[in-house]
Scaffold this motif. Structure first.
Motif, PDB file in Angstrom:
ATOM      1  N   VAL A  79       0.841  -1.188   0.000  1.00 48.62           N
ATOM      2  CA  VAL A  79       0.000   0.000   0.000  1.00 48.62           C
ATOM      3  C   VAL A  79       0.879   1.242   0.000  1.00 48.62           C
ATOM      4  N   VAL A  80       0.293   2.340  -0.438  1.00 50.36           N
ATOM      5  CA  VAL A  80       1.014   3.607  -0.550  1.00 50.36           C
ATOM      6  C   VAL A  80       0.628   4.485   0.638  1.00 50.36           C
ATOM      7  N   ILE A  81       1.568   4.638   1.562  1.00 49.88           N
ATOM      8  CA  ILE A  81       1.346   5.457   2.755  1.00 49.88           C
ATOM      9  C   ILE A  81       2.710   5.804   3.333  1.00 49.88           C
ATOM     10  N   HIS A  82       2.832   6.979   3.923  1.00 53.80           N
ATOM     11  CA  HIS A  82       4.132   7.440   4.412  1.00 53.80           C
ATOM     12  C   HIS A  82       4.462   6.918   5.801  1.00 53.80           C
ATOM     13  N   ASP A  83       3.609   7.171   6.778  1.00 52.90           N
ATOM     14  CA  ASP A  83       3.917   6.800   8.151  1.00 52.90           C
ATOM     15  C   ASP A  83       3.788   5.295   8.340  1.00 52.90           C
ATOM     16  N   THR A  84       4.562   4.748   9.292  1.00 57.12           N
ATOM     17  CA  THR A  84       4.400   3.331   9.608  1.00 57.12           C
ATOM     18  C   THR A  84       3.154   3.081  10.451  1.00 57.12           C
ATOM     19  N   THR A  85       2.523   4.144  10.919  1.00 52.91           N
ATOM     20  CA  THR A  85       1.240   4.045  11.615  1.00 52.91           C
ATOM     21  C   THR A  85       0.162   4.727  10.787  1.00 52.91           C
ATOM     22  N   LEU A  86      -1.053   4.238  10.931  1.00 51.95           N
ATOM     23  CA  LEU A  86      -2.190   4.792  10.195  1.00 51.95           C
ATOM     24  C   LEU A  86      -2.811   5.995  10.887  1.00 51.95           C
ATOM     25  N   ALA A  87      -2.305   6.362  12.065  1.00 52.38           N
ATOM     26  CA  ALA A  87      -3.005   7.310  12.928  1.00 52.38           C
ATOM     27  C   ALA A  87      -3.112   8.713  12.348  1.00 52.38           C
ATOM     28  N   ARG A  88      -2.075   9.209  11.695  1.00 51.06           N
ATOM     29  CA  ARG A  88      -2.068  10.615  11.281  1.00 51.06           C
ATOM     30  C   ARG A  88      -2.960  10.874  10.081  1.00 51.06           C
ATOM     31  N   THR A  89      -2.988   9.953   9.122  1.00 48.51           N
ATOM     32  CA  THR A  89      -3.642  10.251   7.844  1.00 48.51           C
ATOM     33  C   THR A  89      -4.897   9.431   7.582  1.00 48.51           C
ATOM     34  N   THR A  90      -5.415   8.754   8.602  1.00 54.25           N
ATOM     35  CA  THR A  90      -6.708   8.081   8.449  1.00 54.25           C
ATOM     36  C   THR A  90      -7.508   8.244   9.745  1.00 54.25           C
ATOM     37  N   ASN A  91      -8.727   7.732   9.719  1.00 53.89           N
ATOM     38  CA  ASN A  91      -9.584   7.770  10.907  1.00 53.89           C
ATOM     39  C   ASN A  91      -9.490   6.484  11.720  1.00 53.89           C
ATOM     40  N   VAL A  92      -8.325   5.840  11.685  1.00 54.80           N
ATOM     41  CA  VAL A  92      -8.153   4.545  12.347  1.00 54.80           C
ATOM     42  C   VAL A  92      -8.394   4.623  13.848  1.00 54.80           C
ATOM     43  N   ARG A  93      -8.074   5.761  14.477  1.00 52.97           N
ATOM     44  CA  ARG A  93      -8.299   5.883  15.925  1.00 52.97           C
ATOM     45  C   ARG A  93      -9.783   5.736  16.262  1.00 52.97           C
ATOM     46  N   GLN A  94     -10.632   6.304  15.432  1.00 55.34           N
ATOM     47  CA  GLN A  94     -12.065   6.236  15.672  1.00 55.34           C
ATOM     48  C   GLN A  94     -12.625   4.852  15.318  1.00 55.34           C
ATOM     49  N   ARG A  95     -12.100   4.276  14.246  1.00 61.39           N
ATOM     50  CA  ARG A  95     -12.649   2.999  13.768  1.00 61.39           C
ATOM     51  C   ARG A  95     -12.150   1.817  14.595  1.00 61.39           C
ATOM     52  N   TYR A  96     -10.882   1.887  14.999  1.00 62.21           N
ATOM     53  CA  TYR A  96     -10.287   0.798  15.774  1.00 62.21           C
ATOM     54  C   TYR A  96      -9.597   1.375  17.005  1.00 62.21           C
ATOM     55  N   PRO A  97     -10.338   1.898  17.967  1.00 61.45           N
ATOM     56  CA  PRO A  97      -9.741   2.613  19.093  1.00 61.45           C
ATOM     57  C   PRO A  97      -8.870   1.748  20.000  1.00 61.45           C
ATOM     58  N   GLU A 150       9.526   5.213  -3.072  1.00 60.71           N
ATOM     59  CA  GLU A 150      10.350   4.988  -1.888  1.00 60.71           C
ATOM     60  C   GLU A 150       9.935   3.714  -1.165  1.00 60.71           C
ATOM     61  N   LEU A 151      10.919   2.840  -0.924  1.00 61.21           N
ATOM     62  CA  LEU A 151      10.734   1.711  -0.030  1.00 61.21           C
ATOM     63  C   LEU A 151      10.845   2.260   1.392  1.00 61.21           C
ATOM     64  N   LYS A 152       9.725   2.367   2.077  1.00 64.08           N
ATOM     65  CA  LYS A 152       9.673   3.015   3.387  1.00 64.08           C
ATOM     66  C   LYS A 152      10.014   2.011   4.490  1.00 64.08           C
ATOM     67  N   GLN A 153      11.104   2.296   5.207  1.00 63.44           N
ATOM     68  CA  GLN A 153      11.567   1.441   6.301  1.00 63.44           C
ATOM     69  C   GLN A 153      11.525  -0.047   5.939  1.00 63.44           C
ATOM     70  N   PRO A 154      12.252  -0.422   4.909  1.00 62.37           N
ATOM     71  CA  PRO A 154      12.193  -1.810   4.415  1.00 62.37           C
ATOM     72  C   PRO A 154      12.635  -2.846   5.438  1.00 62.37           C
ATOM     73  N   GLU A 155      13.387  -2.413   6.462  1.00 58.54           N
ATOM     74  CA  GLU A 155      13.797  -3.361   7.497  1.00 58.54           C
ATOM     75  C   GLU A 155      12.600  -3.926   8.264  1.00 58.54           C
ATOM     76  N   LEU A 156      11.456  -3.232   8.204  1.00 56.27           N
ATOM     77  CA  LEU A 156      10.245  -3.724   8.858  1.00 56.27           C
ATOM     78  C   LEU A 156       9.523  -4.777   8.024  1.00 56.27           C
ATOM     79  N   TYR A 157       9.884  -4.868   6.755  1.00 52.94           N
ATOM     80  CA  TYR A 157       9.151  -5.702   5.810  1.00 52.94           C
ATOM     81  C   TYR A 157      10.121  -6.574   5.022  1.00 52.94           C
TER      82      TYR A 157
END
Length: 292
Positions: A79-97, A150-157
């Motif tokens: 998937v195409v996303i910058h942060d390793t967490t979904l918190a900043r750019t989605t509503n994940v906190r509300q959907r999966y608190p 950009e391969l973002k933090q590839p050491e995680l994957y």
């Protein structure tokens, strides 16, 4: 069947040889004397970053290249996303608190696809989704734009280098036209770029950072570009990069990020940078034209 397979293998090998011989658009100076402008995460000053809307906005502004970030979901989708967490750019906190810290790798693609990735930016983008890499590539084929991936933090994957190349291949992004003019893979991770170069040496790559001049030849063994943060740039360093031949035996290219105002862009262009990565590609395009 065997004959077709043999022919396909020969054609693929020939494309690889030709790609090695031809510098990519991202590895050579603009013939008009302009720098190359990369829309950072699309046109992220005007649309939510790393979304299809951001790509389309960049295309509507006449931007030829976009930059993005690739990560992997729990069930193995890219998937195409910058942060390793979904918190900043989605509503994940509300959907999966109850699932903090909401890392990309802890959610399935189906779960991520339920998230709103646009409302944080503005109400006009409510319902925007996190795109898969394949969806992103499909849109770029419609717009004709190039991709600085950009391969973002590839050491995680583990294995994401090979997986990304496989998706690019399935999307026909490893053919000669894309390899020679429309694709660069970049990362802050030198090991990830070494792996990418080993797996598909015809792919142009860029290192995110500022290696010491004494180490440029080492990096040139597996990369074609040095893509450095703007405040680290000096004329002498740009000259040293240009004086080093990269993995495809052409002078290494120098791009810089993230530049969002005209005075900084003018200063960097005077230092000889080849490309500027920016949230405001229309402003930097205009500045480049005025300085040409």
């Amino acid at each position: 069947m065997q004959h077709r397979t043999a022919v396909s293998t020969v054609v693929s090998a020939l494309c690889g040889v030709l790609a090695l011989a031809l510098p990519s658009q991202a590895a050579s100076a603009d013939p008009a004397g302009h720098i190359t402008v990369f829309g950072h995460r699309g046109a992220s000053a005007y649309a939510p970053e790393n979304t299809l809307s951001s790509v389309q906005e960049a295309a509507d502004l006449g931007v030829d290249w976009v930059e993005n970030d690739v990560q992997r979901t729990r069930d193995g989708a890219l998937v195409v996303i910058h942060d390793t967490t979904l918190a900043r750019t989605t509503n994940v906190r509300q959907r999966y608190p109850d699932r903090a810290p909401w890392s990309v790798s802890s959610f399935s693609l189906a779960e991520i696809k339920q998230l709103d990735a646009g409302s944080w930016f503005g109400p006009d983008f409510r319902g925007e989704r996190v795109p898969t890499l394949m969806e992103y590539l499909d849109l770029l084929d419609d717009t004709g734009q190039g991709l600085l991936l950009e391969l973002k933090q590839p050491e995680l994957y583990p294995g994401i280098e090979r997986q990304t190349l496989e998706v690019l291949d399935r999307a026909d992004w490893l053919d000669l036209p894309h390899l020679s003019q429309r694709l660069v893979v970049q990362s802050f991770s030198a090991p990830a770029l070494r792996t990418t170069h080993r797996l598909r040496p015809e792919v142009h790559t860029g290192f995110l950072g500022s290696p010491p001049v004494s180490q440029l030849k080492q990096y040139a063994a597996f990369t074609d570009e040095i893509n450095a943060e703007q405040h680290t740039v000096t004329s002498a360093y740009v000259k040293a990069v240009h004086g080093t031949k990269g993995a495809h035996q052409t002078p290494m290219r120098f791009n810089t990020w993230t530049v969002d105002n005209a005075p900084a862009a003018t200063r960097l262009m005077k230092m000889g940078v080849d490309g500027i990565i920016t949230d405001r590609p229309d402003l930097i395009e205009s500045t480049a034209r005025q300085g040409a």
